[in-house]
Design an enzyme around this catalytic site. Sequence first.
Site: not given
Length: 700
Positions: A238-239, A242, A318
Amino acid sequence: IKMWWLLLLGAAASRCLHEETQKSVRLLRPPFPQMSTHFRSSILPLPGSPEPQPLRIQTHYTRGPVPSEARDLDGEARALAAVKETTRRIQGILAVLPVRGPLLLSRDPAQYCHAVWGDPDTPNYHRCSLLNPGYKGESCLGVKIPDAHLRGYSLWPEHGLPQLIQPDGPGVQNTDFLLYVRVAHTSRCHREPSVIAYAACCQLDSEDRPLAGTIVYCAQHLSSPSLGHDDIVMATLHELLHALGFSGQLFKMWRDCPSGLSARENCSTRKQVTRRDEGGQLLLTTPAVSRSLAKHLGVPGTSLGVPLEEEQGSLSSHWESRLLQGSIMTAAFDGAQHTRLDPITLAAFEDSGWYQVNHSAAEELLWGQGSGPDFGLVSTCRNGSSDFFCTGSGLGCHYLHLDKGRCSSDPMLEGCRMYKPSANGSECWKESGLHTRAENPRGEIYHMHSRCFLGNLTSQVLSKDKTSQSSAAPLYLEEGPTGCCYLHQCTHKGAYEVQVKGSPWIPCLPGKAVQIPGYHGLLYCPQGRLCLSEGVSVATSQPMSFTTQDLVFQLSLRLTGTLGHSLGKGQREELAEVVLEALVIRAGTSRCYFYSPSITTSLVFTVSMWKPSGCQGPSTAMLHRTLTLILQKKPLQVHHGEAIFTTEYSKLQTSLDHSSSVAELLLYTGFCLLLLILLGALGTLAYQKRARLQVEPSTT
Ligand SMILES: *[C@@H]1O[C@H](CO)[C@@H](O)[C@H](O)[C@H]1NC(C)=O
Ligand SMILES: *[C@@H]1O[C@H](CO)[C@@H](O)[C@H](O)[C@H]1NC(C)=O
Ligand SMILES: *[C@@H]1O[C@H](CO)[C@@H](O)[C@H](O)[C@H]1NC(C)=O
Ligand SMILES: *[C@@H]1O[C@H](CO)[C@@H](O)[C@H](O)[C@H]1NC(C)=O
Ligand SMILES: *[C@@H]1O[C@H](CO)[C@@H](O)[C@H](O)[C@H]1NC(C)=O
């Protein structure tokens, strides 16, 4: 940009605070060629038409100034293992035009330079005239970037050649993205105790593609036993996504490359990537994500923007979780088990114009699949139009059916409610000591292959005196339907069987309710949620506890019919009922022996037979034998609409060892046909022998 990936430990959802801290990192781009003496072509491709290659992420682990006794070597190892797995995974998904030569990062003139020449008439206009004496080098989200990774810098006189202060470093070979990794107890980790990790992108290339970033792990979580390796990998993914471009701050830099990545000259920065719909919902409107969402919701061809979660009016990074619950890029995270790298997120990377995407790496997102364009709206989530949402606060099943859940909401659902795993021990797939209590009226089984089913099954409260069973009014555990854990096994795509404690395997028709021998009430078979992949999983054996008297038989009959066309699903269900009715009449017995009749498209009728308490008549074995003989003598004929169906041959199957493979199953079928021939001579003995081979003594 700073990204937070919060995980509230336990079953509750987590939140990502990306927007809150986004603005504190200055994104650096390479200096313009005419402004740098040290310009090297490491970022720009060489002439020719390069082809996209798998993204090479180089990680650089920084220990930082932590005293060695405060270091958590175990946590570091866990973090690095997760980073390694994540970067390897991303390599199979994203490709870029490779960086030629060593990757060199930029320095921020605002950091090392105190003043620049201000007269446009001087040749060194805008170049550094005075160094910042306090310059401590470059950092990325608190991690110091080694000089070896950085360009050099110079001091320029008003006229003439520069004085080289620091030469270019050697750079990093074979790298398209540099990821700095840090494990620490930072002040952010202290302020937000539920943060596992956060990340930022710090540098871009000349086409704005992210070149470097940092991920910081909050050390206290890495030693937490409630966080598995898979959870840390998902949080890392997830990070990293980003930092690689899925960020409110980077959306507006995405590029439109209609001729493909290799034709860079035809790319342009996208002008408009978001808009607001009539209801004020912020949408990401780039083409690939819109197409992907339309396909997901079952309305291909329509142009839907993808809703973004908004937090306090800042940039959004998101997906809206009402719509894309379970996606890796929603702000809420409730564990790797419930998180998917979905096709819509991958489509976003295609839309960025920086990556070529391997879409076959996408994982199926179940939430909202095929639910139409009105799915996930605040205005429709409470009107009962979708079973992904619920109302009230009852118990049921989380939509993936791995867990039992309670109907509840969270700030990101904005009043919509869904079954969220909450209570301790709600995981059906976890065999834990929690569930070994003696009373289990619902017949639950916790097992790796168990799933949550809605139902109101209950075993009759046991009466010691068996003879009085039928006369006494049965005592039920009267309650509404609730989520319960039962064993399941896939038979083929979209089809499965269930097993309740002590019961045989019962075919579960998706969308229908089935009865289970030995239990009162019904079990609902979810539709479109289980056994969706092609692979057929055969559950491992589960201790069985029924006696030979309880033995289950399956009766299969092939039908031949006068029908010119194949039957639809509804018609087959109807026909199965008609055949069963005729069978019951022919046998001159009661309906109570028969469970879950079904008919396949190739017209094989199957019904389970079992004699529950309270069912009057001969033993199941006896009835089964009678039926087989009757049907052999005279085939059954049923009328259904215009058509007439006749049974062709019959075969019988006793309940099988559940660990047997499909091949063995076929063998048994053959064996059972053989048994049929011997039947007249051996009678029920044969059945009982067979039965004793596979059942264990009853425990009650
Ligand atoms: C694309 O993804 C699939 C599934 O993860 C993988 O098997 C395949 O090797 C990938 N293709 C490339 C070119 O990396
Ligand atoms: C770039 O676009 C032009 C005009 O649409 C087209 O003629 C050209 O072939 C494209 N270049 C590449 C490399 O595809
Ligand atoms: C729920 O609302 C939507 C949109 O207003 C409507 O199309 C749908 O028919 C409603 N469903 C029910 C069950 O009321
Ligand atoms: C959940 O169960 C475990 C094991 O019994 C226990 O240690 C833990 O405290 C429980 N957590 C909650 C929130 O009840
Ligand atoms: C189970 O639910 C069905 C339908 O809701 C109802 O007809 C039946 O009486 C219930 N059975 C028990 C044992 O609660």
